[in-house]
Design a protein around this motif. Structure first.
Motif, PDB file in Angstrom:
ATOM      1  N   LEU A   1     -67.712  59.383  68.118  1.00  8.54           N
ATOM      2  CA  LEU A   1     -66.551  59.670  68.971  1.00  8.54           C
ATOM      3  C   LEU A   1     -66.885  60.716  70.031  1.00  8.54           C
ATOM      4  N   LEU A   2     -67.524  61.811  69.603  1.00 11.35           N
ATOM      5  CA  LEU A   2     -67.859  62.882  70.558  1.00 11.35           C
ATOM      6  C   LEU A   2     -68.786  62.373  71.661  1.00 11.35           C
ATOM      7  N   ALA A   3     -69.675  61.441  71.289  1.00 11.47           N
ATOM      8  CA  ALA A   3     -70.680  60.966  72.250  1.00 11.47           C
ATOM      9  C   ALA A   3     -70.126  59.941  73.221  1.00 11.47           C
ATOM     10  N   ASN A   4     -69.042  59.249  72.825  1.00  9.66           N
ATOM     11  CA  ASN A   4     -68.504  58.179  73.675  1.00  9.66           C
ATOM     12  C   ASN A   4     -67.453  58.742  74.636  1.00  9.66           C
ATOM     13  N   THR A   5     -67.922  59.503  75.611  1.00 15.04           N
ATOM     14  CA  THR A   5     -67.013  60.187  76.537  1.00 15.04           C
ATOM     15  C   THR A   5     -66.220  59.210  77.397  1.00 15.04           C
TER      16      THR A   5
ATOM     17  N   LYS B   1     -55.825  70.663  65.287  1.00 18.94           N
ATOM     18  CA  LYS B   1     -57.163  71.262  65.178  1.00 18.94           C
ATOM     19  C   LYS B   1     -57.590  71.374  63.718  1.00 18.94           C
ATOM     20  N   LEU B   2     -56.625  71.696  62.847  1.00 16.22           N
ATOM     21  CA  LEU B   2     -56.952  71.826  61.415  1.00 16.22           C
ATOM     22  C   LEU B   2     -57.355  70.478  60.821  1.00 16.22           C
ATOM     23  N   VAL B   3     -56.642  69.415  61.255  1.00 14.04           N
ATOM     24  CA  VAL B   3     -56.979  68.072  60.755  1.00 14.04           C
ATOM     25  C   VAL B   3     -58.373  67.678  61.247  1.00 14.04           C
ATOM     26  N   MET B   4     -58.624  67.923  62.540  1.00 13.35           N
ATOM     27  CA  MET B   4     -59.943  67.551  63.086  1.00 13.35           C
ATOM     28  C   MET B   4     -61.042  68.346  62.393  1.00 13.35           C
ATOM     29  N   ASP B   5     -60.725  69.591  62.070  1.00 11.79           N
ATOM     30  CA  ASP B   5     -61.700  70.461  61.394  1.00 11.79           C
ATOM     31  C   ASP B   5     -62.016  69.932  59.999  1.00 11.79           C
ATOM     32  N   SER B   6     -60.968  69.616  59.232  1.00 10.96           N
ATOM     33  CA  SER B   6     -61.217  69.227  57.840  1.00 10.96           C
ATOM     34  C   SER B   6     -61.652  67.771  57.700  1.00 10.96           C
ATOM     35  N   VAL B   7     -61.113  66.884  58.557  1.00 11.71           N
ATOM     36  CA  VAL B   7     -61.448  65.457  58.409  1.00 11.71           C
ATOM     37  C   VAL B   7     -62.714  65.087  59.188  1.00 11.71           C
ATOM     38  N   MET B   8     -62.806  65.636  60.412  1.00  7.22           N
ATOM     39  CA  MET B   8     -63.897  65.205  61.300  1.00  7.22           C
ATOM     40  C   MET B   8     -65.028  66.228  61.427  1.00  7.22           C
ATOM     41  N   ALA B   9     -64.803  67.447  60.904  1.00  6.98           N
ATOM     42  CA  ALA B   9     -65.794  68.534  61.058  1.00  6.98           C
ATOM     43  C   ALA B   9     -66.011  68.906  62.525  1.00  6.98           C
ATOM     44  N   ILE B  10     -64.896  68.844  63.300  1.00  9.04           N
ATOM     45  CA  ILE B  10     -64.916  69.390  64.662  1.00  9.04           C
ATOM     46  C   ILE B  10     -64.241  70.756  64.557  1.00  9.04           C
ATOM     47  N   ASP B  11     -64.945  71.807  64.938  1.00 19.06           N
ATOM     48  CA  ASP B  11     -64.480  73.146  64.603  1.00 19.06           C
ATOM     49  C   ASP B  11     -63.107  73.466  65.215  1.00 19.06           C
ATOM     50  N   LYS B  12     -62.256  74.060  64.391  1.00 17.69           N
ATOM     51  CA  LYS B  12     -60.868  74.336  64.805  1.00 17.69           C
ATOM     52  C   LYS B  12     -60.752  75.396  65.903  1.00 17.69           C
ATOM     53  N   HIS B  13     -61.815  76.184  66.087  1.00 16.26           N
ATOM     54  CA  HIS B  13     -61.755  77.210  67.128  1.00 16.26           C
ATOM     55  C   HIS B  13     -62.031  76.649  68.524  1.00 16.26           C
TER      56      HIS B  13
ATOM     57  N   VAL C   1     -75.969  61.435  78.153  1.00 20.19           N
ATOM     58  CA  VAL C   1     -76.599  62.657  77.617  1.00 20.19           C
ATOM     59  C   VAL C   1     -76.079  62.966  76.213  1.00 20.19           C
ATOM     60  N   ALA C   2     -74.783  62.746  75.978  1.00 24.71           N
ATOM     61  CA  ALA C   2     -74.218  63.015  74.645  1.00 24.71           C
ATOM     62  C   ALA C   2     -74.624  61.938  73.643  1.00 24.71           C
ATOM     63  N   LEU C   3     -74.856  60.712  74.131  1.00 25.18           N
ATOM     64  CA  LEU C   3     -75.317  59.643  73.231  1.00 25.18           C
ATOM     65  C   LEU C   3     -76.711  59.975  72.710  1.00 25.18           C
ATOM     66  N   ILE C   4     -77.568  60.445  73.591  1.00 20.70           N
ATOM     67  CA  ILE C   4     -78.937  60.801  73.177  1.00 20.70           C
ATOM     68  C   ILE C   4     -78.873  61.960  72.173  1.00 20.70           C
ATOM     69  N   ALA C   5     -78.058  62.961  72.483  1.00 12.03           N
ATOM     70  CA  ALA C   5     -77.970  64.142  71.605  1.00 12.03           C
ATOM     71  C   ALA C   5     -77.460  63.769  70.215  1.00 12.03           C
ATOM     72  N   ASN C   6     -76.665  62.692  70.128  1.00 15.81           N
ATOM     73  CA  ASN C   6     -76.081  62.311  68.847  1.00 15.81           C
ATOM     74  C   ASN C   6     -76.779  61.101  68.208  1.00 15.81           C
ATOM     75  N   GLY C   7     -77.940  60.764  68.741  1.00 15.56           N
ATOM     76  CA  GLY C   7     -78.767  59.735  68.105  1.00 15.56           C
ATOM     77  C   GLY C   7     -78.354  58.303  68.387  1.00 15.56           C
TER      78      GLY C   7
END
Ligand code: SF4
Ligand code: SF4
Length: 415
Positions: free
Chosen positions: A100-104, A128-140, A211-217
Motif C-alpha cells: 500500500l505504501l509503495a503504490n502511490t 492512526k491507532l488502527v493503522m499503527d496496530s493493524v498495519m504497523a504504520i507509526d501513529k506519530h 522509487v517507493a516500489l524499489i524500496a519496498n521490494g
C-alpha cells in the motif's frame, strides 16, 4: 531476477578506509546496523562465497547514497547493498502495508476522490491507532494532505491549450506528489516557464517513478512502470524534441540512475534529457537565454536542506544558485544531513524512532537558523521537516515562482 554487476559496483576497489561508515546516518544512531563498509563491500565477499548468506540488518539501509558520495574509491556501496537485498527477497511477497505504501498512484487516485474525508480521517487519533496496530504504520507520522483536484486535471482545464503558442517547449514529469497532493508546485513551474517563453507539456503517459516500489521490494512492478516512463520520455525527446523536467530530486535520481542500476532498464539514450527544473532554468539564465525579474518587495529568510538524492547527483548547487538570484531572499545553507524519512522508511513502525533520531541534528540546525521556511527539492524531506519542526517547506521552484514579478519577467523576455 536482477544480477549484480560486480565490476560495475567496483567493490574490489574498496581500500577499507571506513570513510563511508563515518557518514552513514543509520550507523550513527544504531549499533544494529553494521555500516556501509561491512554491509557493502565486506559483506559482498561473504555473499559471493555463500549466496544464501544475508544479514537482515541490511534492511535498515536507507539507500540514501551518502556513503557513495563520500567513498574516495568510487565504490557503489548502496547499489551493492540494494542488490543483496533484492537477491535475498526474490520470490517473497511484500506485506500489505509495504504494498500500500509503495503504490502511490493507487493511493492517490483513491484519496483524491474523497480528499476532504481522507485528509480528516488520516489526521484522527483513532485512525492512526488502527493503522499503527493493524498495519504497523507509526501513529506519530503525519500523512501529507491530498488535493481535491489532480494536477493533471488542472493542467487540462487551465493550461494545456495555451502551451503550443510558446516559442520553446519542455515536457514535465510531475510525479505522484504534485499530481495527488500538491498541484501548486506544478502550477508554479508552468507559471515560471511560461513567463520566460517556454510551453510546458505533459508526457503522453506517466506512471509513478517507482522509487517507493524499489524500496519496498516490488521490483517487477517497478520495472513495468519504469518501462512505461522511459518509453514516454523517449517519445518526448526524440519525437517532440523536448527535454523532460521534474521538480522532485527523488523521481529524477530514480529515473536517471536507479532504472539502469536497480532495474536493468537501459535509459542511456535519454538519461541526459531528464533534468531537475532548477538545473534547466539555471543554465538558461547563465547562458543569458532568459531573464528573471523578481518582486521589489519580496523579503524572506529561508534555510535550504540538501536532500540525499540531489546530493548524490551534485545538483543542489543549481537550486541554491537559483534562489540566490532573488534579491530579497536571505538563504541559509544547512549542513548536508539526512532528514531520516527516506520515502516510506520513516512511516514504518519499526523504523519511526530511528528515523527521527537520524533527522534530529537537521531539525536542531533548522531551529537554530531562525528562518520562516525551509526549501528542499524532495517531497518526503518536506513531510519530515514540516512534521518535525512545524515550519513550512517549499520546493525551490515555488520559492522562485512566489518571488517572481511575472509581468516584468514577461516583458524582459519579449513576451
Ligand atoms: S569509503 Fe569506499 S573505499 Fe572506504 S571503506 Fe567505504 S567502500 Fe571502502
Ligand atoms: S545508503 Fe545511506 S543508509 Fe545505506 S549504507 Fe549508505 S549511507 Fe548508510
Amino acid at each position: 531476477m536482477q544480477t549484480c554487476n560486480l565490476s560495475e559496483h567496483n567493490f574490489e576497489q574498496c581500500t577499507k578506509c571506513s570513510i563511508c561508515t563515518t557518514v552513514c546516518p543509520v550507523a550513527a544512531v544504531t549499533t544494529d546496523y553494521p555500516g556501509p563498509k561491512q554491509a557493502g563491500p565486506d559483506g559482498e565477499r561473504y555473499r559471493l562465497k555463500d549466496p544464501a548468506y544475508f544479514d537482515k540488518a541490511l534492511k535498515l539501509c536507507l539507500n540514501c547514497k551518502r556513503c557513495e558520495v563520500a567513498c574516495p574509491s568510487g565504490v557503489h556501496i548502496a547499489d551493492i547493498i540494494q542488490h543483496a537485498r533484492m537477491r535475498a527477497t526474490e520470490g517473497q511477497r511484500a506485506s500489505l502495508r509495504d504494498t500500500l505504501l509503495a503504490n502511490t498512484d493507487l493511493l492517490g487516485t483513491m484519496a483524491n476522490l474523497v480528499a476532504p474525508v481522507a485528509n480528516t480521517a488520516l489526521g484522527l487519533s483513532p485512525t492512526k491507532l488502527v493503522m499503527d496496530s493493524v498495519m504497523a504504520i507509526d501513529k506519530h507520522r503525519t500523512f501529507p494532505a491530498y488535493s481535491r483536484q489532480k494536477f493533471e486535471t488542472w493542467y487540462k482545464r487551465h493550461a494545456a491549450k495555451e502551451q503550443d503558442a510558446f516559442a520553446h517547449h519542455v515536457s514535465y514529469f510531475h510525479g505522484c506528489y504534485v499530481n495527488y497532493n500538491f498541484p501548486k508546485l506544478g502550477q508554479d513551474l508552468v507559471k515560471l516557464l511560461n513567463a520566460v517563453g517556454y510551453g510546458v507539456h505533459l508526457l503522453d503517459k506517466e506512471q509513478c517513478c517507482g522509487v517507493a516500489l524499489i524500496a519496498n521490494g516490488l521490483y517487477k512492478q517497478a520495472k513495468r512502470q519504469a518501462r512505461v516512463n522511459i518509453d514516454n520520455i523517449r517519445k518526448s525527446v526524440t519525437r517532440d524534441n523536448r527535454v523532460v523536467l521534474t521538480t522532485s530530486s527523488s523521481c529524477t535520481f530514480n529515473m536517471r540512475d536507479e532504472y539502469p542500476a536497480m532495474l536493468g532498464i537501459d535509459n542511456a539514450d535519454v538519461r541526459d534529457s531528464i533534468s531537475l527544473a532548477t538545473k534547466f532554468i539555471y543554465h538558461l539564465v547563465d547562458e543569458e537565454k532568459i531573464k528573471l525579474i523578481f518582486k521589489q518587495d519580496y523579503k524572506k529568510r529561508i534555510a535550504y536542506h540538501t536532500a540525499c538524492h540531489i546530493q548524490r547527483m551534485g545538483w543542489q548547487l543549481f537550486s541554491i544558485e537559483m534562489m540566490r538570484m532573488i534579491p530579497g531572499l536571505e538563504l541559509i545553507e544547512l549542513e548536508q544531513e539526512c532528514c531520516g524519512i527516506s520515502g516510506t522508511y520513516g512511516f514504518k513502525k519499526e523504523n519511526y524512532e530511528r528515523s527521527q533520531a537520524i533527522g534530529s541534528a537537521l531539525f536542531k540546525s533548522i531551529e537554530q537558523a531562525q528562518v520562516e521556511a525551509v526549501a528542499t527539492d524532495c517531497e518526503t524531506c518536506k513531510w519530515q521537516i514540516e512534521m518535525s519542526t512545524g515550519l513550512p517547506v517549499e520546493n525551490p521552484i515555488s520559492v522562485l515562482a512566489d518571488a517572481l514579478d511575472v509581468e516584468a519577467t514577461r516583458k524582459a523576455n519579449g513576451l
